[in-house]
Structure formats: C-alpha cells, structure tokens
Design an enzyme around this catalytic site. Sequence first.
Site, mmCIF file in Angstrom:
data_model
loop_
_atom_site.group_PDB
_atom_site.id
_atom_site.type_symbol
_atom_site.label_atom_id
_atom_site.label_comp_id
_atom_site.label_asym_id
_atom_site.label_seq_id
_atom_site.Cartn_x
_atom_site.Cartn_y
_atom_site.Cartn_z
ATOM 1 N N ASP A 195 -2.082 0.084 0.573
ATOM 2 C CA ASP A 195 -2.665 -0.635 1.695
ATOM 3 C C ASP A 195 -3.922 0.084 2.159
ATOM 4 O OD1 ASP A 195 -2.861 -2.596 3.617
ATOM 5 O OD2 ASP A 195 -0.931 -2.160 4.566
ATOM 6 N N CYS A 215 4.428 -11.685 3.746
ATOM 7 C CA CYS A 215 5.015 -10.832 4.783
ATOM 8 C C CYS A 215 4.721 -11.393 6.176
ATOM 9 C CB CYS A 215 4.469 -9.415 4.675
ATOM 10 S SG CYS A 215 5.480 -8.194 5.566
#
Length: 214
Positions: A131, A9
């Site tokens: 996360d 990412c």
Amino acid sequence: MTRTRIKICGITREDDLAAAVAAGADALGLVFYAPSPRYVAPQRAAQLVARMPAFVTRVGLFVNAPAETVRAVLSEVALDLLQFHGDEDAAYCSQFGRPWIKAARVRPGLDLLEYASSFAGAPGVSGLLLDADVEGYGGGGRTFDWSLIPPSLPLPVILSGGLHPGNVAAAVRAVRPWAVDVSSGVERAKGVKDAQKITEFIAGVLDADAGPSL
C-alpha cells in the site's frame, strides 16, 4: 492465462456487497478500525457476512487492535482471512487460528524483501499487501512507485494503494501481482461503492490478464 484475484474492501452496505459479488469479486473486506469512515461494528458485519455466498472470501481488516478485540470480532463474525494494517508482528498475526495477510506501507528506503521475510513462514501467513505510505492507515487513494517492488518476494503480492478503473489494467500488467485490492477507487462517497466502477475495475483486471505484460 494467470488470473489476478480481486478484493473489494470497505463494504458497508448490502447493495455494494451484491454488486461486487455480481461483478465477480473474489474477496470482500470489512473494516474493523473505528477511525475509518468504512468501519462496521461486529453485529453489522455479521449481517453482511451472512449475505456473502460460498467461495467469496470474507476478510476482516484490523489496525493495531488488542488481541481480545480481534477475538471478540471472530466470535461474532465468520471471517475467512484477517488483514493487518498496523505495526503487528508475525507472532501477533499468527495467534488467531485464521489465515492472514500483512500490509506494508511502501516508501523509498523500505527494504521490502527484508520486511516480507520477517513474516514469511509464520503460521497462517497468506500474502503481503503493498500500500502507499500516507498519513494514517490505508493508501488514502494514492498510488506508490511500483518500481520499488522487488521482482521476487517470498509471499504472494496483493497490490493496493490508489487503484481505480482507469489504472488497474496498467498496474496488473506492470506488477503482475497475485491479487489487487481496492476501496476508495470504486466509491462515489466514503463507504459507499459505485456498482459501475466496480464492474469497470474488474473488467480492467480481466483485460490485463488476457494481454501481455508491459
């Protein structure tokens, strides 16, 4: 052998995109959240996406964006998958006609089963990204306690938060997620990837896939 999918990412440069593709990444993420140092404007993102080959998933990351902002990006950038990191609900995430994943900020006291169930079954939902719970959005390079993840969730698990070449093999062995997602863990500066770290990260995932679980 189960293969763990890999997303890199925060792509901002052609060289980093090429390095990730060459190393075997399954998906590349573009950040459309302006406060992020990895933000890319739609016009720039379209240039990057044009360089992504077939069978590499093009992912766009948004945080509490107005729906018209997401639609404007989609009108310029050929994204395959949307990733929502804010307080979006299932109805919001489902309105864009694209597959999507939702991030959860994991912390003690959060009922992940209940959270995942609130999105499971919604049109287009494709996974739950786990996360670390830090100030701001994104894991901030910090891991979380993987033991907080229930053994069975109603959505495919994408493990994120503080992963890097030194710990990703252990993470995969411990959690056995559908996929892993990394950004800062393969960077040499914010928004600038390190090709060697990308290669080592992917090698760590492959090593874990080849061996037994912990």
